[in-house]
Design an enzyme around this catalytic site. Sequence first.
Site, PDB file in Angstrom:
ATOM      1  CG  HIS A  59       6.908 -18.161 -24.875  1.00 38.55           C
ATOM      2  ND1 HIS A  59       5.935 -17.454 -25.533  1.00 38.55           N
ATOM      3  CD2 HIS A  59       7.463 -19.318 -25.566  1.00 38.55           C
ATOM      4  CE1 HIS A  59       6.174 -17.901 -26.944  1.00 38.55           C
ATOM      5  NE2 HIS A  59       6.826 -18.803 -26.890  1.00 38.55           N
ATOM      6  CG  HIS A  83       6.036 -24.276 -28.056  1.00 38.77           C
ATOM      7  ND1 HIS A  83       5.679 -23.796 -26.743  1.00 38.77           N
ATOM      8  CD2 HIS A  83       6.664 -23.146 -28.681  1.00 38.77           C
ATOM      9  CE1 HIS A  83       5.881 -22.201 -26.758  1.00 38.77           C
ATOM     10  NE2 HIS A  83       6.627 -22.176 -27.856  1.00 38.77           N
ATOM     11  CD  GLU A  87      13.049 -23.552 -32.175  1.00 40.62           C
ATOM     12  OE1 GLU A  87      13.232 -22.311 -32.192  1.00 40.62           O
ATOM     13  OE2 GLU A  87      11.748 -23.908 -32.362  1.00 40.62           O
ATOM     14  CG  ASP A  88      14.466 -22.431 -27.481  1.00 38.18           C
ATOM     15  OD1 ASP A  88      15.118 -22.391 -28.648  1.00 38.18           O
ATOM     16  OD2 ASP A  88      13.771 -21.707 -27.380  1.00 38.18           O
ATOM     17  CG  ASP A 150       5.231 -19.980 -30.372  1.00 37.52           C
ATOM     18  OD1 ASP A 150       5.755 -19.342 -29.398  1.00 37.52           O
ATOM     19  OD2 ASP A 150       5.981 -20.234 -31.275  1.00 37.52           O
ATOM     20  CG  ASP A 270     -17.209   0.921 -43.972  1.00 36.58           C
ATOM     21  OD1 ASP A 270     -16.177   1.642 -43.865  1.00 36.58           O
ATOM     22  OD2 ASP A 270     -17.041  -0.329 -44.713  1.00 36.58           O
TER      23      ASP A 270
END
Length: 716
Positions: A59, A83, A87-88, A150, A270
């Site tokens: 990812h 990134h 957080e993880d 992301d 259109d």
Amino acid sequence: MDPAPSLPPNYEEAAYRVFLDSLDYLPPADVDRIKSAYAFAAKAHAHQKRMSGEPYITHPLAVAGAVVEWCMDADAVCAALLHDTMEDTGATKQELAEKFGKEVADLVDGLSKLDKMEFASYQEAQAENFRKMLMAMARDLRVVMIKLADRHHNIQTMSAMRADKRVRIARETLEIYAPIALRLGLNKLYRELQDTSFRLIHPHRAEVLAKALRAAKGNRRELLTRIQEGICDKLAHAGLTAEVFGREKSLYSIFCKMKDKHLSFSQVLDIYGFRVVVDNVPSCYLALGALHSLYKPVPGKFKDYVAIPKANGYQSLHTTLIGPYGTPVEVQIRTREMHQVAQDGVASHWLYKDGNESSAELQIKTHKWLQSLLESQSGNSAEFFEDVKVDLFPDEVYVFTPKGKIMALPQGATAVDFAYAVHTDVGNHCSAARINHELAPLRSELRNGDLVEIITAPEATPNPVWLSYVRTGRARSKIRHFLRTTQHEESARLGERLLRQELLSLGVVPISIPEPAWHSLVKASGQHTLEEVYADIGLGKRLPSVVARRLLAREDMAAAVPGGLTLAIHGNEGMAIQLAPCCQPIPGDPIIGSIRKGSGMVIHTHDCAAIRKSRTSEPQKWIDVEWEPEEGKLFELCIRVEVKNKRGVLAQVAAAIAEAGSNIEHVAMDADPERLFTLLHFTIQVANRNHLAAVMRGIRQLPEVSRIVREKGGEA
């Protein structure tokens, strides 16, 4: 610096090689830093898997690949790879700053969610995370570019996720991230985010539409080829060098058009259009003239975004032509530079580093827009989130100030939105508007090309009703801020009067209380200032009797209702004191007040039917109140007049009310089934009880009037 990692096994090796090959625009030292960032991310995510079963590192690698496609700098690529580490995984901002520099650490921090904080709901957490991201975006535009990359990869790889979570994330993408991409001019990404989200929310509809689109393309291929050849020939005949290629409407935009205009797929004509890319701006207008001589233009369908660019920097000439067999053909004409900005928006700043002035100007405009969003912050993160969603609405109208300056506002914006866009003080004091030199209500919606002038008055203030029709987050935020501040000030004044009254009833003169006692009261209340304590009393969050006892430190004192002292009111104190709509008290009526938590004091008449039960069961909540004489203030109330059913009787009653010096705010009629009598219900304005008596005397003198009563709380 960490050593470069050994290549990952299996398919990761191929993806990593392709990624490294795409870094050829960066110097070798930067490539080494990126390799180290990849090594750090791969180690941090080593034991993590995505829900699809793939190694998690795939990812960040995909996100970094998208950032590299925009030719962004090494710091942005490193931040894209890292990134999710804060957080993880166990990585800290300080650790990232030491290894990769403060700039990379700041970017990663701006992209990290506030997972450690407690929130009352998912919505509040979402709003607060978005606020954090927006503040990081305002400091550094690269934050939002990485975040969009992301989100793009996440929604493309959500098949293993729970259906309800898929739909929630797809809706959030449609409402927030796709409009941000559009606002930054990233049109290609904007369409991909929309279409992917649409497929996740409505998979069956998306499949049916895609099938119909493929079939329509096959059926119309010959016609489209004929139109394209005709356009090429005409431009060549006019001596213009141009590229002409087809443009297909996205699935989501077709779906929206069908839904909004209640059309079937066959009625959306259109679906296909053409882009004409020329060398310079004069050629745009020459090409437009050539095409208008080839096919007839549709009146009202020409838009010049070259002279007046969109807020996101987009420039093109748009026209709709009537092609062969009456087929409408949409054509966009632009220069190569305009085409770059139209496709890549702010990313063109990194993609085309050849002195491109428009992309630099676009970055400045984008930063100004982000700053304006931050200015509209209010205390409530959920309100701020909703305001920003409104500001991301893509359609715009362009209006002119009296000095000829062009201002862009969202579709549906009113004169109040315009006033706040000019300046907060203009919005706070606007009293009327002139649109195209004619007086118009403040709620009037603005249209393209309107000339708008705002008339201000020193005594004018924002009306809470404005919140029901303003469209911009800035206007909504400024109105809310003014109303909150005003309510706080008025509540503080009311609270001070209530506490003073309570102290006097206990035989204590407020001025005699020593200063330390006031300080300890503020400290014990958990507030910062005495004014905040007063405001709590005025809003009903604290009882004045309890505060008075605490102030005097006499816990043994009974919490009696003020005895012998009455609070005097004018009736025009604003939001701190409200007149109850059920009984509509006016000066001269015996009145009583009740503190309603969060709303201040509500005034009722003594005989109001709505409060009988409460006065008996909760007498401690009620405060004796009396009117303080004041001239010039008018109060609304309702009267009911029973009249004989004769021609012109309504006009006679209205004339009698006007003669007595009263205004009519509203009138309604109830006819008797046998048509003998009619009931007239008037909402009128009077100064006091004596004025009302004079009005009723004037009406009663009319021979057609059989009965007149004042209506109160559903009773006469």
